[in-house]
Design an enzyme around this catalytic site. Structure first.
Site, PDB file in Angstrom:
ATOM      1  CD  GLU A 103       6.701  15.922 -12.941  1.00 32.04           C
ATOM      2  OE1 GLU A 103       7.887  15.597 -12.757  1.00 32.04           O
ATOM      3  OE2 GLU A 103       6.181  16.031 -14.063  1.00 32.04           O
ATOM      4  CD1 TRP A 122      11.055   9.617  13.196  1.00 29.89           C
ATOM      5  CD2 TRP A 122       9.695   9.023  14.879  1.00 29.89           C
ATOM      6  NE1 TRP A 122      10.970  10.683  14.062  1.00 29.89           N
ATOM      7  CE2 TRP A 122      10.143  10.359  15.103  1.00 29.89           C
ATOM      8  CE3 TRP A 122       8.824   8.441  15.803  1.00 29.89           C
ATOM      9  CZ2 TRP A 122       9.744  11.099  16.205  1.00 29.89           C
ATOM     10  CZ3 TRP A 122       8.430   9.183  16.913  1.00 29.89           C
ATOM     11  CH2 TRP A 122       8.894  10.499  17.115  1.00 29.89           C
ATOM     12  CG  ASN A 132       0.370  -1.987   5.081  1.00 31.81           C
ATOM     13  OD1 ASN A 132      -0.019  -0.883   4.722  1.00 31.81           O
ATOM     14  ND2 ASN A 132       1.648  -2.345   4.961  1.00 31.81           N
ATOM     15  CG  ASP A 154       7.416   3.585   4.094  1.00 33.32           C
ATOM     16  OD1 ASP A 154       6.843   2.914   4.976  1.00 33.32           O
ATOM     17  OD2 ASP A 154       8.414   3.164   3.473  1.00 33.32           O
ATOM     18  N   GLY A 155       7.661   5.087   6.917  1.00 33.02           N
ATOM     19  CA  GLY A 155       8.787   5.255   7.832  1.00 33.02           C
ATOM     20  C   GLY A 155       8.417   5.397   9.300  1.00 33.02           C
TER      21      GLY A 155
HETATM   22  C1  IPE Z   1       3.403   1.566   1.898  1.00 33.27           C
HETATM   23  O1  IPE Z   1       4.354   1.327   2.856  1.00 33.27           O
HETATM   24  C2  IPE Z   1       2.028   1.550   2.509  1.00 33.27           C
HETATM   25  C3  IPE Z   1       1.664   2.705   3.312  1.00 33.27           C
HETATM   26  C4  IPE Z   1       2.398   3.755   3.534  1.00 33.27           C
HETATM   27  C5  IPE Z   1       0.352   2.644   3.896  1.00 33.27           C
HETATM   28  P1  IPE Z   1       4.896  -0.129   3.189  1.00 33.27           P
HETATM   29  O2  IPE Z   1       5.863   0.044   4.286  1.00 33.27           O
HETATM   30  O3  IPE Z   1       3.754  -1.055   3.416  1.00 33.27           O
HETATM   31  O4  IPE Z   1       5.604  -0.534   1.838  1.00 33.27           O
HETATM   32  P2  IPE Z   1       6.785  -1.579   1.592  1.00 33.27           P
HETATM   33  O5  IPE Z   1       6.393  -2.849   2.287  1.00 33.27           O
HETATM   34  O6  IPE Z   1       8.010  -0.983   2.173  1.00 33.27           O
HETATM   35  O7  IPE Z   1       6.880  -1.699   0.116  1.00 33.27           O
HETATM   36  C1  IPE Z   2       3.850   3.726   7.860  1.00 34.97           C
HETATM   37  O1  IPE Z   2       5.160   3.351   7.830  1.00 34.97           O
HETATM   38  C2  IPE Z   2       3.023   3.090   6.806  1.00 34.97           C
HETATM   39  C3  IPE Z   2       1.940   2.230   7.287  1.00 34.97           C
HETATM   40  C4  IPE Z   2       1.780   1.051   6.786  1.00 34.97           C
HETATM   41  C5  IPE Z   2       0.988   2.717   8.267  1.00 34.97           C
HETATM   42  P1  IPE Z   2       5.679   1.870   8.137  1.00 34.97           P
HETATM   43  O2  IPE Z   2       4.848   1.251   9.209  1.00 34.97           O
HETATM   44  O3  IPE Z   2       5.730   1.106   6.890  1.00 34.97           O
HETATM   45  O4  IPE Z   2       7.099   2.192   8.693  1.00 34.97           O
HETATM   46  P2  IPE Z   2       8.445   1.476   8.269  1.00 34.97           P
HETATM   47  O5  IPE Z   2       8.560   1.642   6.792  1.00 34.97           O
HETATM   48  O6  IPE Z   2       8.339   0.058   8.684  1.00 34.97           O
HETATM   49  O7  IPE Z   2       9.495   2.236   8.996  1.00 34.97           O
HETATM   50 MG    MG Z   3       7.178   0.955   5.452  1.00 38.22          MG
END
Ligand code: IPE
Ligand code: IPE
Ligand code: MG
Length: 226
Positions: A192, A17, A60, A12-13
């Site tokens: 964990e 970024w 998503n 995530d992130g």
């Molecule tokens: C979780 O991240 C899904 C993936 C990394 C593919 P999200 O960005 O979709 O999760 P939320 O919306 O912050 O819970």
């Molecule tokens: C990647 O991170 C996870 C996917 C869903 C591909 P995000 O797209 O959720 O990035 P943030 O959390 O919005 O920064």
């Molecule tokens: Mg995210």
């Protein structure tokens, strides 16, 4: 020092970024793919048997079409560019999740890649695509019901996407969010969990190895006393 058999990651992130770098969310996704390659290599070095990466959740689809299409494009490009390398590294690829909603060309490519790597035995790379844990559990129970089998914990595990895969010992979530977002809810009952502040494109080998070596010192009780 014993390595875990199965590591799962919520990558995530990426979006944040990209924005932080004064570019787009999609720019972040592109950078995120580079980290994936490094973590696969590192997992092989550490003799991890299964690496499960959360790439796209059932939730998503709520994102803008432009971002969804870019993620699909990146995935397709990843398979085109990396399949040979995965074969070289003896990686077995498996997709977990419901592929129905993806374009036919991508579905075909993924199926073909699974087929072509099915005898590889260095590591199994599970990519979670249109994956949602709740949907997975419901599907499993429906299957058990259809087969008129007893509904018990063993059968529920058996009919999940992760059938025959041991539960992860480690789950890592990058991106400074402290939740599971519908990922491996059943499988992670004794996992964990490591919540990492860094955004996924900043996550590196060193961060990964720190978690792996920390894990080897964790006392796991599974409800008992040790
Ligand atoms: C979780 O991240 C899904 C993936 C990394 C593919 P999200 O960005 O979709 O999760 P939320 O919306 O912050 O819970
Ligand atoms: C990647 O991170 C996870 C996917 C869903 C591909 P995000 O797209 O959720 O990035 P943030 O959390 O919005 O920064
Ligand atoms: Mg995210």
């Amino acid at each position: 020092m014993s390595s875990p058999k199965h590591v799962a990651i919520i990558m995530d992130g990426n979006g944040r970024w990209g924005i932080k770098k004064k570019k787009s969310r999609n720019f972040g996704h592109k950078q995120g793919v580079k980290v994936v390659e490094k973590i696969i290599s590192e997992s092989i070095k550490k003799k991890i048997n299964y690496l499960t990466l959360f790439a796209f959740s059932t939730e998503n689809w709520k994102r803008p079409k432009k971002e969804i299409n870019f993620l699909i494009y990146l995935l397709e490009r990843y398979v085109d560019k990396e399949l040979n390398k995965l074969i070289e590294k003896k990686v077995r690829l498996k997709i977990i999740g419901n592929l129905n909603k993806f374009p036919t060309s991508l579905k075909r490519k993924l199926k073909k890649s699974e087929q072509m790597t099915k005898n590889n035995n260095k590591i199994q790379l599970n990519i979670a695509l249109n994956y949602g844990s709740k949907e997975e559990i419901v599907k499993s129970v429906k299957k058990i019901n259809k087969l008129s089998l007893p509904i018990n914990s063993k059968n529920i595990s058996k009919y999940l996407y992760t059938s025959n895969i041991p539960d992860p010992e480690i789950l890592i979530r990058t991106g400074n969010r402290y939740r599971l977002s519908n990922f491996l809810l059943w499988q992670a009952s004794y996992t964990e969990i490591f919540f990492i502040k860094k955004l996924w494109p900043d996550f590196n080998k060193k961060d990964f190895n720190k978690i792996i070596s920390y894990f080897s010192k964790v006392r796991r009780n599974f409800g008992g006393i040790r």
